[in-house]
Write an enzyme that holds these catalytic residues in place. Structure first.
Site, PDB file in Angstrom:
ATOM      1  CE1 TYR A 293      -4.475   7.041  -2.960  1.00  9.74           C
ATOM      2  CE2 TYR A 293      -4.754   6.368  -0.688  1.00  9.74           C
ATOM      3  CZ  TYR A 293      -5.178   7.108  -1.773  1.00  9.74           C
ATOM      4  OH  TYR A 293      -6.288   7.905  -1.665  1.00  9.74           O
ATOM      5  CG  ASP A 294      -0.722   4.080   2.667  1.00 12.15           C
ATOM      6  OD1 ASP A 294      -1.616   4.133   1.804  1.00 12.15           O
ATOM      7  OD2 ASP A 294      -0.721   3.225   3.570  1.00 12.15           O
ATOM      8  CD  GLU A 295       5.787   6.246   3.441  1.00 14.21           C
ATOM      9  OE1 GLU A 295       6.150   7.434   3.369  1.00 14.21           O
ATOM     10  OE2 GLU A 295       5.744   5.630   4.522  1.00 14.21           O
TER      11      GLU A 295
ATOM     12  NE  ARG B 123      -8.075   5.071   7.465  1.00 14.07           N
ATOM     13  CZ  ARG B 123      -8.156   4.427   6.320  1.00 14.07           C
ATOM     14  NH1 ARG B 123      -9.197   4.566   5.538  1.00 14.07           N
ATOM     15  NH2 ARG B 123      -7.180   3.627   5.965  1.00 14.07           N
TER      16      ARG B 123
ATOM     17  CG  ASN C  75     -16.101  -4.469  -3.642  1.00 16.16           C
ATOM     18  OD1 ASN C  75     -16.027  -3.988  -4.767  1.00 16.16           O
ATOM     19  ND2 ASN C  75     -15.200  -5.291  -3.151  1.00 16.16           N
ATOM     20  CG  PHE C  76     -20.293  -4.436   1.344  1.00  9.02           C
ATOM     21  CD1 PHE C  76     -19.426  -5.444   0.922  1.00  9.02           C
ATOM     22  CD2 PHE C  76     -20.201  -4.010   2.673  1.00  9.02           C
ATOM     23  CE1 PHE C  76     -18.485  -6.016   1.789  1.00  9.02           C
ATOM     24  CE2 PHE C  76     -19.278  -4.578   3.549  1.00  9.02           C
ATOM     25  CZ  PHE C  76     -18.417  -5.566   3.108  1.00  9.02           C
TER      26      PHE C  76
ATOM     27  NE  ARG D 276     -10.826   1.583   6.240  1.00 11.39           N
ATOM     28  CZ  ARG D 276     -10.114   0.643   6.844  1.00 11.39           C
ATOM     29  NH1 ARG D 276     -10.332   0.344   8.123  1.00 11.39           N
ATOM     30  NH2 ARG D 276      -9.167  -0.006   6.188  1.00 11.39           N
TER      31      ARG D 276
ATOM     32  CE  LYS E 149      -3.722  10.808  -2.653  1.00 14.21           C
ATOM     33  NZ  LYS E 149      -4.353  11.895  -3.414  1.00 14.21           N
TER      34      LYS E 149
ATOM     35  NE  ARG F  23      -3.692   0.158   2.678  1.00 10.79           N
ATOM     36  CZ  ARG F  23      -5.001  -0.061   2.696  1.00 10.79           C
ATOM     37  NH1 ARG F  23      -5.480  -1.283   2.752  1.00 10.79           N
ATOM     38  NH2 ARG F  23      -5.851   0.929   2.674  1.00 10.79           N
TER      39      ARG F  23
HETATM   40  N1  LIG Z   1     -12.901   8.312  -2.275  1.00  8.20           N
HETATM   41  C1  LIG Z   1     -12.288   8.301  -1.123  1.00  8.20           C
HETATM   42  O1  LIG Z   1     -12.765   7.661  -0.180  1.00  8.20           O
HETATM   43  C2  LIG Z   1     -11.037   9.069  -0.918  1.00  8.20           C
HETATM   44  C3  LIG Z   1     -10.475   9.094   0.362  1.00  8.20           C
HETATM   45  C4  LIG Z   1      -9.283   9.791   0.565  1.00  8.20           C
HETATM   46  C5  LIG Z   1      -8.718  10.498  -0.478  1.00  8.20           C
HETATM   47  N2  LIG Z   1      -9.264  10.458  -1.708  1.00  8.20           N
HETATM   48  C6  LIG Z   1      -8.580  11.185  -2.782  1.00  8.20           C
HETATM   49  O2  LIG Z   1      -9.479  11.923  -3.555  1.00  8.20           O
HETATM   50  C7  LIG Z   1      -9.077  11.929  -4.925  1.00  8.20           C
HETATM   51  C8  LIG Z   1     -10.183  11.462  -5.814  1.00  8.20           C
HETATM   52  O3  LIG Z   1     -10.555  10.161  -5.436  1.00  8.20           O
HETATM   53  P1  LIG Z   1     -11.802   9.419  -6.072  1.00  8.20           P
HETATM   54  O4  LIG Z   1     -12.380   8.569  -5.032  1.00  8.20           O
HETATM   55  O5  LIG Z   1     -12.638  10.378  -6.788  1.00  8.20           O
HETATM   56  O6  LIG Z   1     -11.042   8.434  -7.084  1.00  8.20           O
HETATM   57  P2  LIG Z   1     -11.268   8.207  -8.652  1.00  8.20           P
HETATM   58  O7  LIG Z   1     -10.374   7.069  -9.027  1.00  8.20           O
HETATM   59  O8  LIG Z   1     -12.699   8.088  -8.960  1.00  8.20           O
HETATM   60  O9  LIG Z   1     -10.729   9.563  -9.268  1.00  8.20           O
HETATM   61  C9  LIG Z   1      -9.390   9.803  -9.551  1.00  8.20           C
HETATM   62  C10 LIG Z   1      -9.344  10.489 -10.915  1.00  8.20           C
HETATM   63  O10 LIG Z   1      -7.969  10.812 -11.195  1.00  8.20           O
HETATM   64  C11 LIG Z   1      -7.694  10.421 -12.537  1.00  8.20           C
HETATM   65  N3  LIG Z   1      -6.251  10.140 -12.624  1.00  8.20           N
HETATM   66  C12 LIG Z   1      -5.550   9.144 -12.011  1.00  8.20           C
HETATM   67  N4  LIG Z   1      -4.252   9.213 -12.334  1.00  8.20           N
HETATM   68  C13 LIG Z   1      -4.113  10.284 -13.161  1.00  8.20           C
HETATM   69  C14 LIG Z   1      -3.005  10.864 -13.832  1.00  8.20           C
HETATM   70  N5  LIG Z   1      -1.760  10.362 -13.699  1.00  8.20           N
HETATM   71  N6  LIG Z   1      -3.226  11.950 -14.601  1.00  8.20           N
HETATM   72  C15 LIG Z   1      -4.472  12.478 -14.728  1.00  8.20           C
HETATM   73  N7  LIG Z   1      -5.560  11.957 -14.128  1.00  8.20           N
HETATM   74  C16 LIG Z   1      -5.372  10.873 -13.348  1.00  8.20           C
HETATM   75  C17 LIG Z   1      -8.561   9.221 -12.787  1.00  8.20           C
HETATM   76  O11 LIG Z   1      -8.772   8.979 -14.160  1.00  8.20           O
HETATM   77  C18 LIG Z   1      -9.834   9.600 -12.045  1.00  8.20           C
HETATM   78  O12 LIG Z   1     -10.716  10.307 -12.859  1.00  8.20           O
HETATM   79  C19 LIG Z   1      -7.823  11.068  -5.004  1.00  8.20           C
HETATM   80  O13 LIG Z   1      -6.683  11.899  -4.965  1.00  8.20           O
HETATM   81  C20 LIG Z   1      -7.905  10.247  -3.759  1.00  8.20           C
HETATM   82  O14 LIG Z   1      -6.622   9.853  -3.319  1.00  8.20           O
HETATM   83  C21 LIG Z   1     -10.411   9.762  -1.951  1.00  8.20           C
HETATM   84  O1  LIG Z   2     -15.227  -6.118  -0.583  1.00  7.06           O
HETATM   85  C1  LIG Z   2     -14.628  -5.591   0.361  1.00  7.06           C
HETATM   86  C2  LIG Z   2     -13.852  -4.407   0.210  1.00  7.06           C
HETATM   87  C3  LIG Z   2     -13.231  -3.904   1.320  1.00  7.06           C
HETATM   88  N1  LIG Z   2     -13.354  -4.505   2.526  1.00  7.06           N
HETATM   89  C4  LIG Z   2     -12.717  -3.920   3.716  1.00  7.06           C
HETATM   90  O2  LIG Z   2     -13.327  -2.664   3.948  1.00  7.06           O
HETATM   91  C5  LIG Z   2     -12.410  -1.738   4.513  1.00  7.06           C
HETATM   92  C6  LIG Z   2     -12.386  -0.467   3.686  1.00  7.06           C
HETATM   93  O3  LIG Z   2     -11.795  -0.771   2.440  1.00  7.06           O
HETATM   94  P1  LIG Z   2     -11.680   0.295   1.260  1.00  7.06           P
HETATM   95  O4  LIG Z   2     -10.816  -0.332   0.222  1.00  7.06           O
HETATM   96  O5  LIG Z   2     -13.030   0.743   0.876  1.00  7.06           O
HETATM   97  O6  LIG Z   2     -10.979   1.554   1.883  1.00  7.06           O
HETATM   98  P2  LIG Z   2      -9.599   1.788   2.687  1.00  7.06           P
HETATM   99  O7  LIG Z   2      -9.032   0.460   3.123  1.00  7.06           O
HETATM  100  O8  LIG Z   2      -8.739   2.493   1.713  1.00  7.06           O
HETATM  101  O9  LIG Z   2     -10.030   2.596   3.845  1.00  7.06           O
HETATM  102  C7  LIG Z   2     -11.073  -2.476   4.556  1.00  7.06           C
HETATM  103  O10 LIG Z   2     -10.886  -2.979   5.860  1.00  7.06           O
HETATM  104  C8  LIG Z   2     -11.249  -3.591   3.560  1.00  7.06           C
HETATM  105  O11 LIG Z   2     -10.469  -4.737   3.887  1.00  7.06           O
HETATM  106  C9  LIG Z   2     -14.086  -5.658   2.677  1.00  7.06           C
HETATM  107  O12 LIG Z   2     -14.181  -6.220   3.775  1.00  7.06           O
HETATM  108  N2  LIG Z   2     -14.706  -6.174   1.585  1.00  7.06           N
END
Ligand SMILES: NC(=O)c1ccc[n+]([C@@H]2O[C@H](COP(=O)([O-])OP(=O)(O)OC[C@H]3O[C@@H](n4cnc5c(N)ncnc54)[C@H](O)[C@@H]3O)[C@@H](O)[C@H]2O)c1
Ligand SMILES: O=c1ccn([C@@H]2O[C@H](COP(=O)(O)OP(=O)(O)O)[C@@H](O)[C@H]2O)c(=O)[nH]1
Ligand SMILES: NC(=O)c1ccc[n+]([C@@H]2O[C@H](COP(=O)([O-])OP(=O)(O)OC[C@H]3O[C@@H](n4cnc5c(N)ncnc54)[C@H](O)[C@@H]3O)[C@@H](O)[C@H]2O)c1
Ligand SMILES: O=c1ccn([C@@H]2O[C@H](COP(=O)(O)OP(=O)(O)O)[C@@H](O)[C@H]2O)c(=O)[nH]1
Ligand SMILES: O=c1ccn([C@@H]2O[C@H](COP(=O)(O)OP(=O)(O)O)[C@@H](O)[C@H]2O)c(=O)[nH]1
Ligand SMILES: O=c1ccn([C@@H]2O[C@H](COP(=O)(O)OP(=O)(O)O)[C@@H](O)[C@H]2O)c(=O)[nH]1
Lengths: 316, 316
Positions: free
Chosen positions: B144-146, B275, B189-190, B210, B148, B141
């Site tokens: 993504y984590d590092e 979380r 997913n659910f 979560r 960000k 992971r």
């Molecule tokens: N959804 C969440 O729960 C959540 C939580 C924390 C942070 N975020 C952050 O919010 C942002 C949006 O997330 P989301 O859930 O809408 O995801 P998403 O995957 O639906 O949207 C990401 C968008 O970025 C575009 N993209 C990816 N790589 C690219 C690149 N190299 N150049 C140009 N475009 C690119 C994708 O095509 C997509 O449209 C992300 O930065 C994500 O890390 C989302």
């Molecule tokens: O079909 C799924 C998808 C995710 N998860 C769990 O749901 C939580 C949230 O996962 P998600 O990928 O949505 O977000 P993140 O882990 O990035 O918070 C995590 O503990 C996953 O292991 C799950 O049990 N079943």
């Protein structure tokens, strides 16, 4: 005989490593921008048929054919890495990316010089490799700490994705000949100050600890890690004997009686309170342990500083 | 009226944000590679005089003249960001660097969509912004984590070094209309599984928690943060009501009785155990709190999935 690239090879650790690799009979290429390193450190090899120096910035792409890469290029003292924090991140990320690109293309093995700073201000003591660290992502040291963390991430992702043969060394505080006199690191600062008859500056109350490894021990460990099969690391490399900064200052004053007294200054932000490597892994897989005690290493370093005229000429 | 760049604007959160910004009368530019986003999400704006779509990868440089940048481009679900981990790091680092470059040149304000994942598997609960996190630097992971974390570091270094006007949002799990059906995130997913009459897959024993924020609440918070003076963040944005994954599965099953039973699968590596955002700061400085409870948000999401034919046609 191998073709070995040493990035940052004109720096403190890099040039000591280069000496050792040259003595072992390898072909050595130093790639260095001379941001903190100097040509002086490698002057004795210039013109040698097995040696090449390339003045180049690792953030720019470059084509080289090599068998091993020691990737050390990165400013290492807080003074230098804070000087241009954005550049420090670029060096860590783009520099590591480019070197991994060479490794991927040529099949070379790459050793990353990572750091104990990936543990940040550790909540676990001493630090084993499995500890995930306690690092401020947005502080003034983050360009270095987070930069090195993401450099490690890149190595592991190239390993998983492209099977690049990686070695990750987490180096703890290292000291010895060729350190820069005024780079802000504690051992070089204290020895330089003492030789010049100045006060020894302690940031905070001096109760923070570090574990100091002599550079020849570290170079030995890096070469062992590079040439050990079947291990990616990360592996902690350092001397586990822990000292407070105050103890270090007192030791330097005993060795150099013309030193001024200790002066306490305000602590620096995000300064880790304790640091000591757990080197169980290095002992086991590399059959390595540091041999040079601080007393002895300091003597060698003082001799080097005196040879370079530090203390007997005005400060640059 | 402002010229607003939304990177990742064809994605889930981005396209919901774009709707809101367009409704407010701004000029909006979407920059998206369509890696995980789709044109469908912004189809209703194509051709509008205040709207532009640029198909471009943020890791490549681009010249644009704008007043504000919402920088969201980055794959957000583990399935997608693990697909090409190296690309994920490049997107976070080079993408953020390029957007900060635009902000520096044009004087635009930049909001980074960071994430609760910077806290990793947190040892402090709930997580305040001052918590430094517990992140594995070398795991699957980490890209993504590092990535960000270092994107945040870059923002703060551009702020300190070049006075770029930054806003860092740490977004917690968000759900709602336009989520991708099979992107592996738990709510989509659910809901997808339940609509298709399949088993709901829980990774691990389902006791991990979560806190789920509905996307309209999150979009409101992003716009407030962007337009609040005198704050850089990081600011946590999320809904503090905490659920176990098992509770979520049961809630979905109650709403969609044709769902299959729960099926327990092995846990995924480095999956955070708990979380929950501490949103005291957002309440105070943004005068914001989420309004949509999970029950209600799920209904809106189910309606959206049904409108898109999910469950009534074969899986893509
Ligand atoms: N959804 C969440 O729960 C959540 C939580 C924390 C942070 N975020 C952050 O919010 C942002 C949006 O997330 P989301 O859930 O809408 O995801 P998403 O995957 O639906 O949207 C990401 C968008 O970025 C575009 N993209 C990816 N790589 C690219 C690149 N190299 N150049 C140009 N475009 C690119 C994708 O095509 C997509 O449209 C992300 O930065 C994500 O890390 C989302
Ligand atoms: O079909 C799924 C998808 C995710 N998860 C769990 O749901 C939580 C949230 O996962 P998600 O990928 O949505 O977000 P993140 O882990 O990035 O918070 C995590 O503990 C996953 O292991 C799950 O049990 N079943
Ligand atoms: N000395 C220590 O205590 C210590 C501890 C942990 C890790 N390390 C790591 O070991 C490595 C070497 O450290 P050092 O103590 O020898 O430092 P140093 O500053 O003496 O050496 C670094 C070298 O890298 C070069 N360099 C910097 N940026 C560059 C760039 N963009 N392109 C090309 N060359 C560049 C410098 O000119 C210098 O020669 C660094 O990666 C450092 O992070 C050192
Ligand atoms: O001999 C080489 C091979 C690659 N690279 C650089 O290393 C990086 C990563 O290379 P890789 O082939 O993995 O990346 P890609 O080109 O696929 O992005 C790229 O920026 C290349 O420019 C380099 O400088 N020298
Ligand atoms: O003149 C100095 C230089 C450093 N230090 C302290 O010595 C320790 C080690 O600092 P250094 O910069 O050498 O290494 P790092 O902090 O990277 O381990 C830190 O607690 C510093 O605050 C000090 O007290 N006086
Ligand atoms: O309008 C711009 C301005 C900059 N950049 C990119 O943003 C990055 C950072 O820009 P900055 O000017 O800070 O960096 P420098 O060029 O000094 O490395 C660079 O890679 C530029 O190519 C961009 O894509 N568009």
């Amino acid at each position: 005989r191998q073709r070995i690239l040493v990035t940052g090879g004109a720096g403190f650790i890099g040039s000591n490593l280069v000496d050792h690799l040259m003595e072992l009979g390898h072909e050595v290429i130093v790639l260095d921008s001379l941001f903190t390193g100097t040509k002086e450190n490698i002057a004795h090899w210039i013109g040698h048929p097995r040696f090449d120096f390339i003045r180049h910035d690792v953030t720019e792409r470059i084509m080289l054919e090599v068998d091993q890469i020691y990737h050390l290029a990165c400013p290492a003292s807080p003074l230098h890495y804070k000087y241009n924090a954005i550049k420090t991140i670029k060096t860590n990320v783009l520099g590591t990316l480019n070197m991994l690109g060479i490794a991927k293309r040529t099949g070379a093995r790459l050793l990353l010089a990572s750091t104990s700073e990936v543990y940040g201000d550790p909540l676990v003591h001493p630090q084993p490799e499995s500890y995930w660290g306690n690092v401020n992502p947005i502080g003034v040291r983050s360009c270095y700490d987070e930069g090195k963390r993401v450099a490690e991430t890149l190595c592991f992702d190239y390993y998983r994705q492209h099977h690049v043969d990686i070695r990750v060394a987490r180096i703890f505080n290292t000291y010895g000949p060729r350190m820069v006199e005024n780079d802000g690191r504690v051992v070089s600062n204290f020895v330089g100050q003492a030789l010049r008859g100045e006060e020894l500056t302690i940031f905070g109350d001096g109760s923070q600890t570090r574990s100091f490894c002599f550079v020849s021990d570290l170079v030995d460990a890096l070469i062992r890690l590079m040439n050990t099969e079947g291990i990616t690391g990360p592996v902690n490399l350092g001397n586990p004997t822990e000292f407070t900064v105050r103890e270090l200052a007192e030791l330097v004053r005993r060795k150099l009686p013309k030193s001024g007294p200790i002066r306490y200054l305000p602590p620096t932000p995000d300064d880790p309170g304790r640091r000591q490597p757990d080197i169980h892994l290095a002992r086991t897989v590399l059959d390595w342990a540091p041999r040079v005690p601080l007393e002895e290493g300091l003597d060698a370093m003082i001799a080097d500083f005196q040879r370079r005229g530090i203390g007997s000429r005005p400060v640059a």
